[in-house]
Design a protein around this motif. Structure first.
Motif, mmCIF file in Angstrom:
data_model
loop_
_atom_site.group_PDB
_atom_site.id
_atom_site.type_symbol
_atom_site.label_atom_id
_atom_site.label_comp_id
_atom_site.label_asym_id
_atom_site.label_seq_id
_atom_site.Cartn_x
_atom_site.Cartn_y
_atom_site.Cartn_z
ATOM 1 N N MET A 1 0.838 -1.182 0.000
ATOM 2 C CA MET A 1 0.000 0.000 0.000
ATOM 3 C C MET A 1 0.881 1.244 0.000
ATOM 4 N N THR A 2 0.385 2.278 -0.494
ATOM 5 C CA THR A 2 1.211 3.464 -0.650
ATOM 6 C C THR A 2 0.457 4.699 -0.210
ATOM 7 N N ALA A 3 1.242 5.787 -0.083
ATOM 8 C CA ALA A 3 0.604 7.045 0.276
ATOM 9 C C ALA A 3 -0.389 7.470 -0.788
ATOM 10 N N ALA A 4 -0.029 7.214 -2.065
ATOM 11 C CA ALA A 4 -0.956 7.586 -3.139
ATOM 12 C C ALA A 4 -2.271 6.841 -2.993
ATOM 13 N N ARG A 5 -2.167 5.601 -2.616
ATOM 14 C CA ARG A 5 -3.387 4.826 -2.442
ATOM 15 C C ARG A 5 -4.202 5.347 -1.257
ATOM 16 N N ASP A 6 -3.508 5.731 -0.216
ATOM 17 C CA ASP A 6 -4.197 6.332 0.922
ATOM 18 C C ASP A 6 -4.943 7.589 0.502
ATOM 19 N N LEU A 7 -4.271 8.399 -0.299
ATOM 20 C CA LEU A 7 -4.900 9.649 -0.724
ATOM 21 C C LEU A 7 -6.096 9.378 -1.633
ATOM 22 N N ARG A 8 -6.001 8.334 -2.427
ATOM 23 C CA ARG A 8 -7.161 7.988 -3.255
ATOM 24 C C ARG A 8 -8.330 7.560 -2.379
ATOM 25 N N ALA A 9 -8.022 6.809 -1.344
ATOM 26 C CA ALA A 9 -9.088 6.400 -0.418
ATOM 27 C C ALA A 9 -9.704 7.617 0.257
ATOM 28 N N LEU A 10 -8.864 8.560 0.634
ATOM 29 C CA LEU A 10 -9.388 9.783 1.242
ATOM 30 C C LEU A 10 -10.234 10.566 0.231
ATOM 31 N N GLY A 11 -9.809 10.530 -1.024
ATOM 32 C CA GLY A 11 -10.585 11.203 -2.066
ATOM 33 C C GLY A 11 -11.979 10.611 -2.187
ATOM 34 N N ILE A 12 -12.059 9.305 -2.133
ATOM 35 C CA ILE A 12 -13.380 8.656 -2.198
ATOM 36 C C ILE A 12 -14.189 8.991 -0.946
ATOM 37 N N ALA A 13 -13.516 8.980 0.195
ATOM 38 C CA ALA A 13 -14.209 9.346 1.437
ATOM 39 C C ALA A 13 -14.771 10.756 1.334
ATOM 40 N N ARG A 14 -13.984 11.648 0.730
ATOM 41 C CA ARG A 14 -14.439 13.030 0.567
ATOM 42 C C ARG A 14 -15.711 13.094 -0.270
ATOM 43 N N ILE A 15 -15.713 12.365 -1.362
ATOM 44 C CA ILE A 15 -16.887 12.386 -2.243
ATOM 45 C C ILE A 15 -18.113 11.847 -1.505
ATOM 46 N N LEU A 16 -17.930 10.755 -0.808
ATOM 47 C CA LEU A 16 -19.071 10.144 -0.116
ATOM 48 C C LEU A 16 -19.589 11.047 1.003
ATOM 49 N N LEU A 17 -18.665 11.575 1.799
ATOM 50 C CA LEU A 17 -19.099 12.430 2.909
ATOM 51 C C LEU A 17 -19.740 13.713 2.382
ATOM 52 N N GLY A 18 -19.145 14.281 1.342
ATOM 53 C CA GLY A 18 -19.732 15.484 0.760
ATOM 54 C C GLY A 18 -21.135 15.216 0.234
ATOM 55 N N ALA A 19 -21.301 14.059 -0.396
ATOM 56 C CA ALA A 19 -22.632 13.701 -0.907
ATOM 57 C C ALA A 19 -23.615 13.539 0.247
ATOM 58 N N LEU A 20 -23.165 12.932 1.326
ATOM 59 C CA LEU A 20 -24.052 12.771 2.486
ATOM 60 C C LEU A 20 -24.460 14.128 3.060
ATOM 61 N N VAL A 21 -23.506 15.038 3.133
ATOM 62 C CA VAL A 21 -23.824 16.373 3.648
ATOM 63 C C VAL A 21 -24.882 17.034 2.758
ATOM 64 N N LEU A 22 -24.690 16.916 1.462
ATOM 65 C CA LEU A 22 -25.647 17.542 0.548
ATOM 66 C C LEU A 22 -27.020 16.877 0.655
ATOM 67 N N LEU A 23 -27.032 15.572 0.788
ATOM 68 C CA LEU A 23 -28.312 14.878 0.920
ATOM 69 C C LEU A 23 -29.011 15.251 2.224
ATOM 70 N N ARG A 24 -28.209 15.493 3.249
ATOM 71 C CA ARG A 24 -28.785 15.762 4.577
ATOM 72 C C ARG A 24 -29.184 17.214 4.756
ATOM 73 N N THR A 25 -28.601 18.111 3.978
ATOM 74 C CA THR A 25 -28.851 19.539 4.212
ATOM 75 C C THR A 25 -29.633 20.210 3.088
ATOM 76 N N THR A 26 -29.995 19.445 2.086
ATOM 77 C CA THR A 26 -30.796 20.010 0.986
ATOM 78 C C THR A 26 -32.034 19.131 0.792
ATOM 79 N N PRO A 27 -33.008 19.603 0.049
ATOM 80 C CA PRO A 27 -34.243 18.816 -0.101
ATOM 81 C C PRO A 27 -34.169 17.737 -1.171
ATOM 82 N N VAL A 28 -32.977 17.293 -1.512
ATOM 83 C CA VAL A 28 -32.829 16.289 -2.571
ATOM 84 C C VAL A 28 -33.643 15.029 -2.265
ATOM 85 N N LEU A 29 -33.666 14.628 -1.020
ATOM 86 C CA LEU A 29 -34.351 13.387 -0.644
ATOM 87 C C LEU A 29 -35.792 13.625 -0.174
ATOM 88 N N ALA A 30 -36.282 14.817 -0.368
ATOM 89 C CA ALA A 30 -37.643 15.123 0.102
ATOM 90 C C ALA A 30 -38.693 14.150 -0.441
#
Lengths: 134, 416
Positions: free
Chosen positions: B1-30
């Protein structure tokens, strides 16, 4: 040490320790990830006094009608003991609630008592009284 | 495993968490009519005439709060997309907290996790991968450590909070079950008796307290991630804790890359040298250093001695700096591709030659060893003190995120 590493250390200390520990010290534990670790019961006694000084027991649910959903979920049904999440926020803002009750009830003064009990500990009562401006 | 791979994992985490924030704070799921999402329209925390009290004296005019709601949403979109991730994550998190503070009674742990997660992931270097505009990350290890520490702290504090008699006797779980807060077939089966409540209470507290060490220890990390996901899945089924479990699952990706981050210090040093080939020779027997440099082109090579072993440490950086580090018997690269590393030994202290002992190895980050042939000859001027004929730089195509990978061959000693 690079600036970004310094920033991360500060941020880490803040989110991992300072905020949780601070909220525990402050008493609410709101930021300390205490979810579901305790269950307590609470009730709200709401007494409105008219101009003649007569006391009228009111149901705090009437205050829920024009409150935000967070506040409403605490006030609704709070005339009897009910389980619920931490009421630290409510306790901390009992003065504000009393002032709000003044406006809603049209009383001369209002007295609100928040009673809490949990896990065999002695009941805790916090009372605030507000004199309503005419 | 490498630092680059870690950063890619963090990148995916960012996308997922950001999507959750948007789903939770906007009426997308209304349209789904989820009860706890009712307050998300038009945006979570949008000012209303309903009675509320601001926390910590942070009461703001309605116009300001509405603006902050919009700012939070825009910043969360940018954060999710990977545009100026540090700034957008910080901005979204802070704006979200200020809006949340407008209603002191509206606080829930899910908001705390989501909004702190924005800040933590924003600062952790998650914007360097899977991002529309990737940000260069000069210190992946500290970023990864921040994200991991945050996740572990959540488990630790939660476990510590459960170290009270009411919980450990199973009374809390029993009451939660009786009140219908904890429900479902799984909860009904386990919490039907007081013994079951007690066992479950100890298991939950133990799991939360053990989760941190198990996640940090490389040998148990993967199993701990799986266990944590199963734990949150069970909670979602029985407690329905809002988006909390989903947010934790996203953040747990910080442990999936599992890189060592061992090259971080060298990577940061290399990042400070940007333009051109820089041949740097350093000699150190006691921690001091002397260097000679020459710059040209787009390739950087740093030769650094290891103060302990006397072996040369080579770092090669190409344009968008990517790093190979060779040190004694430990060789790593920040790319998942194989890296060719060469070590030129020199005699310690005296600096005189004692024959040359050159090792050339191709190291796969997962441990497989093979050979990689250089495909491009070196360019640029030689460094003072190093015979250019003895130095060869090979450029290898990268396979994933690295852009380019270099291998340095020092065909001789690193002279003092």
């Amino acid at each position: 040490m690079s600036p970004i590493r310094r920033l991360r250390i500060v941020a880490g200390a803040l989110v991992c320790f300072v905020l949780p520990a601070g909220s525990l010290v402050q008493g609410s534990g709101m930021l300390a990830w205490t979810m579901y670790s305790r269950v307590g019961e609470f009730k709200v006694d709401l007494v409105a006094f008219d101009a003649a000084g007569r006391a009228h027991l009111r149901n705090p649910t009437v205050l829920a009608e024009r409150a935000t959903s967070g506040a409403a979920s605490l006030l609704a049904g709070a005339d009897h003991w009910r389980q619920g999440p931490s009421v630290a926020a409510l306790r901390a803002h009992l003065d504000d609630l009393a002032a709000y009750a003044c406006r809603e009830l049209g009383a001369a003064s209002v007295e609100i008592t928040l009673r809490e009990r949990a896990g065999g500990r002695p009941e805790r009562a916090t009372t605030r009284r507000a004199v309503c401006s005419p | 495993m490498t630092a680059a791979r870690d950063l890619r994992a963090l990148g995916i985490a960012r996308i997922l968490l950001g999507a959750l924030v948007l789903l939770r704070t906007t009426p997308v799921l209304a349209p789904l009519h989820v009860p706890y999402l009712n307050g998300a329209s038009p945006l979570l925390g949008w000012p209303t005439s309903a009675w509320h009290v601001a926390d910590a004296g942070l009461a703001l005019p309605a116009g300001v709060v509405a603006t902050l709601c919009v700012v939070r949403t825009v910043a969360a979109v940018l954060f999710t997309a990977g545009v100026r991730t540090r700034a957008s994550g910080l901005c979204a998190g802070v704006a979200a907290w200020i809006v949340l503070a407008q209603d002191a009674t509206g606080y829930i742990n899910t908001y705390n996790l989501l909004f702190l997660g924005l800040i933590v992931l924003g600062l952790s270097g998650s914007g360097s991968a899977w991002a529309l505009r990737a940000e260069a990350e000069g210190d992946p290890r500290s970023g990864l450590a921040l994200a991991r520490a945050f996740v572990v702290s959540v488990y630790a504090w939660s476990g510590i909070a459960k170290l009270n008699l009411a919980w450990l006797r199973g009374e809390v779980l029993g009451q939660l079950h009786a009140a219908g807060v904890v429900r479902g077939p799984l909860a009904d089966a386990i919490l039907a008796s007081s013994t079951g409540c007690t066992v479950a209470a100890w298991a939950v507290a133990g799991a939360e307290l053990a989760m941190g060490p198990l996640l940090f220890w490389p040998r148990t990390r993967r199993a701990a991630v799986v266990a944590a996901l199963a734990f949150h899945a069970a909670l979602e089924v029985s407690v329905h804790p809002d988006f909390f479990g989903f947010a934790m699952a996203s953040l747990l990706l910080a442990f999936v890359g599992a890189g060592s981050g061992a090259d971080v210090a060298s990577y940061r040093r290399a990042r400070s040298v940007r333009d051109g080939i820089r041949w740097r020779r350093r000699r150190s027997t006691d921690g001091g250093a002397a260097s000679a440099e020459a710059t040209e082109g787009a390739v950087q090579l740093l030769l650094l001695p290891d103060a302990e072993t006397g072996e040369a440490l080579s770092i090669v950086v190409i344009d968008e700096p990517r790093l190979i580090r060779a040190r004694g018997g430990r060789r790593r690269t920040d790319c998942r591709v194989r890296a060719r590393v060469d070590v030129a030994r020199r005699r310690r202290r005296s600096g005189t030659r004692r024959g040359q002992q050159q090792a050339t190895r191709d190291v796969h980050p997962d441990g497989a060893v093979g050979r990689v042939q250089p495909t491009v000859e070196p360019r640029g001027a030689p460094a003072a003190g190093i015979d250019p004929a003895t130095v060869h730089v090979g450029l290898l195509p990268h396979t994933e995120s690295c852009g380019a990978l270099a291998a340095a061959v020092v065909d001789g000693d690193v002279r003092s």
